[in-house]
Write a protein that holds these residues in place. Structure first.
Motif, PDB file in Angstrom:
ATOM      1  N   GLU A  19       0.831  -1.210   0.000  1.00  0.00           N
ATOM      2  CA  GLU A  19       0.000   0.000   0.000  1.00  0.00           C
ATOM      3  C   GLU A  19       0.864   1.258   0.000  1.00  0.00           C
ATOM      4  OE1 GLU A  19      -2.926   0.041   3.125  1.00  0.00           O
ATOM      5  OE2 GLU A  19      -3.698  -1.937   2.542  1.00  0.00           O
ATOM      6  N   ARG A  20       1.947   1.227   0.761  1.00  0.00           N
ATOM      7  CA  ARG A  20       2.866   2.377   0.810  1.00  0.00           C
ATOM      8  C   ARG A  20       3.448   2.643  -0.574  1.00  0.00           C
ATOM      9  NH1 ARG A  20       7.658   3.880   0.495  1.00  0.00           N
ATOM     10  NH2 ARG A  20       8.541   1.828   0.192  1.00  0.00           N
ATOM     11  N   LYS A  21       3.838   1.582  -1.262  1.00  0.00           N
ATOM     12  CA  LYS A  21       4.408   1.728  -2.600  1.00  0.00           C
ATOM     13  C   LYS A  21       3.354   2.252  -3.585  1.00  0.00           C
ATOM     14  CE  LYS A  21       8.108  -1.671  -2.259  1.00  0.00           C
ATOM     15  NZ  LYS A  21       8.644  -2.948  -2.746  1.00  0.00           N
ATOM     16  N   GLU A  22       2.127   1.779  -3.467  1.00  0.00           N
ATOM     17  CA  GLU A  22       1.057   2.255  -4.335  1.00  0.00           C
ATOM     18  C   GLU A  22       0.776   3.747  -4.107  1.00  0.00           C
ATOM     19  OE1 GLU A  22      -2.205  -0.372  -3.514  1.00  0.00           O
ATOM     20  OE2 GLU A  22      -1.385  -1.989  -4.748  1.00  0.00           O
ATOM     21  N   ILE A  23       0.757   4.122  -2.831  1.00  0.00           N
ATOM     22  CA  ILE A  23       0.541   5.538  -2.488  1.00  0.00           C
ATOM     23  C   ILE A  23       1.696   6.386  -3.018  1.00  0.00           C
ATOM     24  CG2 ILE A  23       0.442   7.192  -0.575  1.00  0.00           C
ATOM     25  CD1 ILE A  23      -1.135   5.000   0.978  1.00  0.00           C
ATOM     26  N   ALA A  24       2.936   5.895  -2.850  1.00  0.00           N
ATOM     27  CA  ALA A  24       4.105   6.632  -3.336  1.00  0.00           C
ATOM     28  C   ALA A  24       4.053   6.776  -4.861  1.00  0.00           C
ATOM     29  CB  ALA A  24       5.396   5.936  -2.900  1.00  0.00           C
ATOM     30  N   ALA A  25       3.629   5.719  -5.542  1.00  0.00           N
ATOM     31  CA  ALA A  25       3.523   5.773  -7.008  1.00  0.00           C
ATOM     32  C   ALA A  25       2.448   6.777  -7.424  1.00  0.00           C
ATOM     33  CB  ALA A  25       3.221   4.386  -7.569  1.00  0.00           C
ATOM     34  N   LEU A  27       1.414   9.370  -5.693  1.00  0.00           N
ATOM     35  CA  LEU A  27       1.939  10.711  -5.403  1.00  0.00           C
ATOM     36  C   LEU A  27       2.923  11.145  -6.492  1.00  0.00           C
ATOM     37  CD1 LEU A  27       2.488  10.561  -1.532  1.00  0.00           C
ATOM     38  CD2 LEU A  27       0.806  11.930  -2.777  1.00  0.00           C
ATOM     39  N   GLU A  28       3.744  10.228  -6.954  1.00  0.00           N
ATOM     40  CA  GLU A  28       4.701  10.544  -8.011  1.00  0.00           C
ATOM     41  C   GLU A  28       3.967  10.896  -9.315  1.00  0.00           C
ATOM     42  OE1 GLU A  28       8.040  11.367 -10.167  1.00  0.00           O
ATOM     43  OE2 GLU A  28       7.754  11.284  -8.000  1.00  0.00           O
ATOM     44  N   ARG A  29       2.916  10.153  -9.630  1.00  0.00           N
ATOM     45  CA  ARG A  29       2.122  10.469 -10.828  1.00  0.00           C
ATOM     46  C   ARG A  29       1.489  11.857 -10.697  1.00  0.00           C
ATOM     47  NH1 ARG A  29       0.907   4.900 -10.433  1.00  0.00           N
ATOM     48  NH2 ARG A  29      -0.994   5.324  -9.246  1.00  0.00           N
ATOM     49  N   ALA A  33       2.193  15.085 -12.965  1.00  0.00           N
ATOM     50  CA  ALA A  33       1.070  15.764 -13.621  1.00  0.00           C
ATOM     51  C   ALA A  33       1.105  17.259 -13.301  1.00  0.00           C
ATOM     52  CB  ALA A  33      -0.254  15.148 -13.187  1.00  0.00           C
ATOM     53  N   ALA A  34       1.434  17.604 -12.060  1.00  0.00           N
ATOM     54  CA  ALA A  34       1.526  19.021 -11.671  1.00  0.00           C
ATOM     55  C   ALA A  34       2.663  19.708 -12.432  1.00  0.00           C
ATOM     56  CB  ALA A  34       1.739  19.140 -10.166  1.00  0.00           C
TER      57      ALA A  34
END
Length: 100
Positions: A19-25, A27-29, A33-34
């Motif tokens: 889950e941490r890795k999914e959240i980090a990914a 956030l990176e996306r 995008a920003a």
């Protein structure tokens, strides 16, 4: 029983790590995008500035053309007036010539 508790703890830890890795990914996306959006805004602002400059140049050319048209119209009126005067003189001379 300890083995089972240990296995449950490892599985829970693995789930949390996933889950941490999914959240980090995610956030990176979102960060990328920003950055992309900011880059697009910068490009659009530059394009807007270019278009505004081009528009101002066109306005200047139109105003110059209007001034030129006005000058040409004034010259045309002056030439027409002078021509009318010359035609009057010519008619007067022709009449004098006939009378003579």
């Amino acid at each position: 029983k300890q083995w089972y508790q240990r296995r449950v703890a490892i599985t829970a830890g693995e789930k949390l790590e996933k889950e941490r890795k999914e959240i980090a990914a995610e956030l990176e996306r979102e960060r990328q995008a920003a950055i992309d959006a900011e880059d697009l805004v910068f490009k659009l602002e530059a394009k807007q500035k270019d278009l505004e400059e081009e528009n101002n140049e066109l306005i200047d050319r139109i105003e110059e053309e209007e001034d030129n048209n006005f000058s040409v119209a004034e010259m045309k009126r002056a030439v027409e007036s002078e021509l009318a005067g010359v035609q009057e003189e010519l008619a007067t001379l022709e009449k004098k010539l006939k009378d003579a």
